[in-house]
Design a protein around this motif. Structure first.
Motif, PDB file in Angstrom:
ATOM      1  N   GLY A  82       2.040  36.819  21.464  1.00  0.00           N
ATOM      2  CA  GLY A  82       1.112  37.935  21.527  1.00  0.00           C
ATOM      3  C   GLY A  82      -0.330  37.528  21.737  1.00  0.00           C
ATOM      4  N   HIS A  83      -1.033  38.324  22.529  1.00  0.00           N
ATOM      5  CA  HIS A  83      -2.484  38.245  22.706  1.00  0.00           C
ATOM      6  C   HIS A  83      -2.960  36.978  23.417  1.00  0.00           C
ATOM      7  CE1 HIS A  83      -2.050  41.522  19.953  1.00  0.00           C
ATOM      8  NE2 HIS A  83      -1.687  40.735  18.960  1.00  0.00           N
ATOM      9  N   TRP A  84      -2.083  36.334  24.146  1.00  0.00           N
ATOM     10  CA  TRP A  84      -2.514  35.170  24.917  1.00  0.00           C
ATOM     11  C   TRP A  84      -3.343  35.574  26.144  1.00  0.00           C
ATOM     12  CZ3 TRP A  84       1.394  30.573  25.666  1.00  0.00           C
ATOM     13  CH2 TRP A  84       1.599  29.943  24.435  1.00  0.00           C
ATOM     14  N   ALA A  85      -3.241  36.801  26.585  1.00  0.00           N
ATOM     15  CA  ALA A  85      -4.037  37.351  27.686  1.00  0.00           C
ATOM     16  C   ALA A  85      -3.753  36.679  29.033  1.00  0.00           C
ATOM     17  CB  ALA A  85      -5.535  37.290  27.376  1.00  0.00           C
ATOM     18  N   PRO A  86      -2.624  37.014  29.668  1.00  0.00           N
ATOM     19  CA  PRO A  86      -2.324  36.455  30.986  1.00  0.00           C
ATOM     20  C   PRO A  86      -3.302  36.945  32.036  1.00  0.00           C
ATOM     21  CG  PRO A  86      -0.772  38.205  30.432  1.00  0.00           C
ATOM     22  CD  PRO A  86      -1.585  37.942  29.197  1.00  0.00           C
ATOM     23  N   GLU A  87      -3.832  36.032  32.825  1.00  0.00           N
ATOM     24  CA  GLU A  87      -4.851  36.378  33.822  1.00  0.00           C
ATOM     25  C   GLU A  87      -4.442  36.073  35.252  1.00  0.00           C
ATOM     26  OE1 GLU A  87      -7.828  37.787  33.827  1.00  0.00           O
ATOM     27  OE2 GLU A  87      -8.252  38.036  31.708  1.00  0.00           O
ATOM     28  N   ALA A  88      -3.576  35.100  35.453  1.00  0.00           N
ATOM     29  CA  ALA A  88      -3.198  34.749  36.828  1.00  0.00           C
ATOM     30  C   ALA A  88      -1.765  34.255  36.862  1.00  0.00           C
ATOM     31  CB  ALA A  88      -4.136  33.688  37.398  1.00  0.00           C
ATOM     32  N   TYR A 144       9.178  21.396  39.869  1.00  0.00           N
ATOM     33  CA  TYR A 144       8.172  22.450  39.903  1.00  0.00           C
ATOM     34  C   TYR A 144       8.357  23.408  41.089  1.00  0.00           C
ATOM     35  CZ  TYR A 144       5.641  19.834  36.340  1.00  0.00           C
ATOM     36  OH  TYR A 144       5.296  19.199  35.181  1.00  0.00           O
ATOM     37  N   HIS A 145       9.160  23.054  42.046  1.00  0.00           N
ATOM     38  CA  HIS A 145       9.275  23.852  43.257  1.00  0.00           C
ATOM     39  C   HIS A 145       9.894  25.214  42.951  1.00  0.00           C
ATOM     40  CE1 HIS A 145       9.085  20.196  46.203  1.00  0.00           C
ATOM     41  NE2 HIS A 145       8.135  20.176  45.298  1.00  0.00           N
ATOM     42  N   GLY A 146       9.206  26.263  43.385  1.00  0.00           N
ATOM     43  CA  GLY A 146       9.678  27.622  43.177  1.00  0.00           C
ATOM     44  C   GLY A 146       9.375  28.200  41.822  1.00  0.00           C
ATOM     45  N   GLY A 147       8.805  27.406  40.936  1.00  0.00           N
ATOM     46  CA  GLY A 147       8.496  27.892  39.589  1.00  0.00           C
ATOM     47  C   GLY A 147       7.173  28.629  39.526  1.00  0.00           C
ATOM     48  N   ALA A 148       6.888  29.204  38.353  1.00  0.00           N
ATOM     49  CA  ALA A 148       5.703  30.037  38.166  1.00  0.00           C
ATOM     50  C   ALA A 148       4.701  29.357  37.247  1.00  0.00           C
ATOM     51  CB  ALA A 148       6.097  31.389  37.577  1.00  0.00           C
ATOM     52  N   PHE A 149       3.459  29.297  37.679  1.00  0.00           N
ATOM     53  CA  PHE A 149       2.347  28.897  36.821  1.00  0.00           C
ATOM     54  C   PHE A 149       1.631  30.171  36.360  1.00  0.00           C
ATOM     55  CE2 PHE A 149       2.911  24.968  39.276  1.00  0.00           C
ATOM     56  CZ  PHE A 149       2.822  24.015  38.267  1.00  0.00           C
ATOM     57  N   ILE A 150       1.271  30.215  35.095  1.00  0.00           N
ATOM     58  CA  ILE A 150       0.572  31.375  34.534  1.00  0.00           C
ATOM     59  C   ILE A 150      -0.634  30.876  33.744  1.00  0.00           C
ATOM     60  CG2 ILE A 150       0.747  33.433  33.075  1.00  0.00           C
ATOM     61  CD1 ILE A 150       3.826  33.206  33.450  1.00  0.00           C
ATOM     62  N   ALA A 151      -1.810  31.435  34.033  1.00  0.00           N
ATOM     63  CA  ALA A 151      -3.031  31.098  33.303  1.00  0.00           C
ATOM     64  C   ALA A 151      -3.266  32.133  32.211  1.00  0.00           C
ATOM     65  CB  ALA A 151      -4.228  31.042  34.245  1.00  0.00           C
ATOM     66  N   PHE A 152      -3.449  31.661  30.986  1.00  0.00           N
ATOM     67  CA  PHE A 152      -3.729  32.530  29.846  1.00  0.00           C
ATOM     68  C   PHE A 152      -5.172  32.324  29.397  1.00  0.00           C
ATOM     69  CE2 PHE A 152       0.885  32.166  29.740  1.00  0.00           C
ATOM     70  CZ  PHE A 152       1.276  33.484  29.477  1.00  0.00           C
ATOM     71  N   HIS A 153      -5.905  33.421  29.356  1.00  0.00           N
ATOM     72  CA  HIS A 153      -7.329  33.392  29.040  1.00  0.00           C
ATOM     73  C   HIS A 153      -7.592  33.136  27.567  1.00  0.00           C
ATOM     74  CE1 HIS A 153     -11.466  35.476  29.774  1.00  0.00           C
ATOM     75  NE2 HIS A 153     -11.491  34.247  30.237  1.00  0.00           N
TER      76      HIS A 153
END
Length: 433
Positions: A322-328, A341-350
């Motif tokens: 909770g509350h990690w705040a996904p941004e990208a 890593y091929h085909g996987g998802a990177f997610i940036a948490f604010h």
């Protein structure tokens, strides 16, 4: 940092574009001359990876995008040196930007290069600038692709993605926590049906190459999404994906039903595969990642355990704390990183602001392995150390806060920071597996 002595004058822009000095062409992107920072620019990475600090102090960085020639464009949350977009170029191939120029009359969040145009989203529109390969700063005024989007007092950032069929998908967040009669007031009941869902709380689809569209020209592609700044089209399976920012303040608003610890951990940040017509249940439901189910929100009669009507809404493919705040959100399609890593998802948490009195968390970039359009394992922390201290009580005290992600033409990953305006380029130096 070389960027402290930028070799080209900063191009200022107001209502008309300022004339810019001649800018040397970008150098070919190569690892041979790039120098990774001794400490990876203050972040921690898996073995075999290192980070170049491309630039510092570019302004309040939001999302970013990288052109095929290596030029970088960064959306800014506030005007900096006369512009709302920062344009960066490396002319000598060492990985650091030695030219930084600013342009544009608007600030914003969403920014992507698509079919020869730089698309950029202020809070109430989507604009595009024609790009010429030799130009760092576009000389033309922006064209209006979508205009007059709703004015919002919160969750106003507009982000977007493109599919392979000429469509533009725009996130329009809901300016509310749970669509209460008195927003964020203790014990205030929710409004049902929630009137905000007519213009907010979902994804709208437009034509990517048509100008002067308004919201009524678009189609409400999916609904029941509180705010999905993290949005991306996965070209490997031709589907849209988003990561939603979950609601806040369960304990503050319903202290008899939820403990401080529950409020700090819940609800999960939901990772959605989005198809036409999907409804994900906001504001009537939220996802409890501890119980592993979507439950009825207290504003609508829920007690934190009962599912109620929430079984009919589409479920997430994964949930984060909770509350990690996904941004990208970015699906990796490059060849530089190892095969896993091929085909996987990177997610940036604010990073969080509302876990107090518990320490704030998030402030990282995670990786999710994918197979056939679905997560193929647990998420992994890919980049960490942004917050700078193990015990963080306020996001204002974080050293860095990751916001944007972009893939370079060589397959390296770029990350932007909203605190100090730092840009990292993460490369793989450990050989291929």
């Amino acid at each position: 940092m070389k960027t402290a002595s930028i070799v080209a004058a900063i191009a200022l822009a107001s209502s008309a574009f300022a004339a810019t000095a001649a800018v040397p062409p970008p150098a070919a992107i190569s690892h041979f001359h790039a120098q990774c920072a001794p400490d990876n620019g203050g972040i921690h990475l898996p073995e075999g990876f290192c980070a170049i600090v491309v630039a510092d102090g570019v302004g309040g960085a939001r999302h970013l995008t990288v052109n095929t020639n290596g030029d970088i464009y960064v959306a800014l949350s506030r005007e900096h040196n006369g512009g709302g977009i920062a344009a960066l170029r490396d002319t000598d191939g060492d990985g650091e930007a030695d030219v930084i120029q600013y342009f544009g009359d608007h600030t914003g969040t969403g920014i992507r290069i698509h079919k020869g145009y730089l698309y950029f989203a202020p809070d109430r529109s989507v604009l595009r600038y024609p790009l010429k390969q030799s130009e760092l700063v576009p000389k033309s005024q922006p064209q209006k692709v979508v205009e007059n989007l709703p004015e919002q007092h919160e969750h106003s950032a507009k982000t977007f993605a493109f599919d392979e069929s000429g469509h533009l998908y725009v996130n329009i967040g809901a300016p509310s926590n749970a669509c209460q009669k008195q927003d964020r007031a203790p014990h205030s009941p929710g409004i049902k049906p929630c009137p905000l869902l007519k213009q907010h709380g979902g994804i709208w689809r437009f034509q990517a190459d048509k100008l002067n569209q308004t919201q009524s020209d678009g189609m409400r592609f999916a609904t029941g999404i509180r705010n999905a700044v993290a949005i991306s089209w996965n070209p490997l399976v031709n589907h849209l994906y988003v990561v939603q920012m979950g609601r806040d303040q369960l304990h503050d608003l319903w202290p008899k039903q939820f403990t401080v610890d529950q409020s700090a951990e819940l609800p999960g940040e939901e990772f959605f595969e989005v198809n036409k017509g999907d409804n994900f249940g906001w504001p009537y439901c939220y996802y409890d990642q501890i119980q592993g189910k979507k439950v009825h929100a207290p504003e609508y009669g829920g007690d934190g355990k009962d599912v109620g009507p929430c079984a009919k809404y589409k479920q997430p493919i994964m949930a984060f704390p909770g509350h990690w705040a996904p941004e990208a959100l970015l699906f990796y399609t490059g060849d530089e990183y190892p095969q896993r890593y091929h085909g996987g998802a990177f997610i940036a948490f604010h990073g969080s602001w509302n876990r107090a009195p518990r320490p704030q968390e998030g402030y990282n970039v995670v990786f999710v392995p994918f197979k056939n359009g679905k997560p193929a394992g647990k998420y992994q922390i890919f980049a960490s150390g942004f917050k700078g201290t193990e015990t963080l009580n306020s996001p204002d005290h974080a050293t860095y806060r990751p916001v944007g992600l972009a893939q370079g033409p060589d397959g390296s990953l770029y990350v932007s920071d909203s605190q100090q305006g730092r840009i990292w380029r993460i490369i793989y130096v450990g050989g291929h597996d």
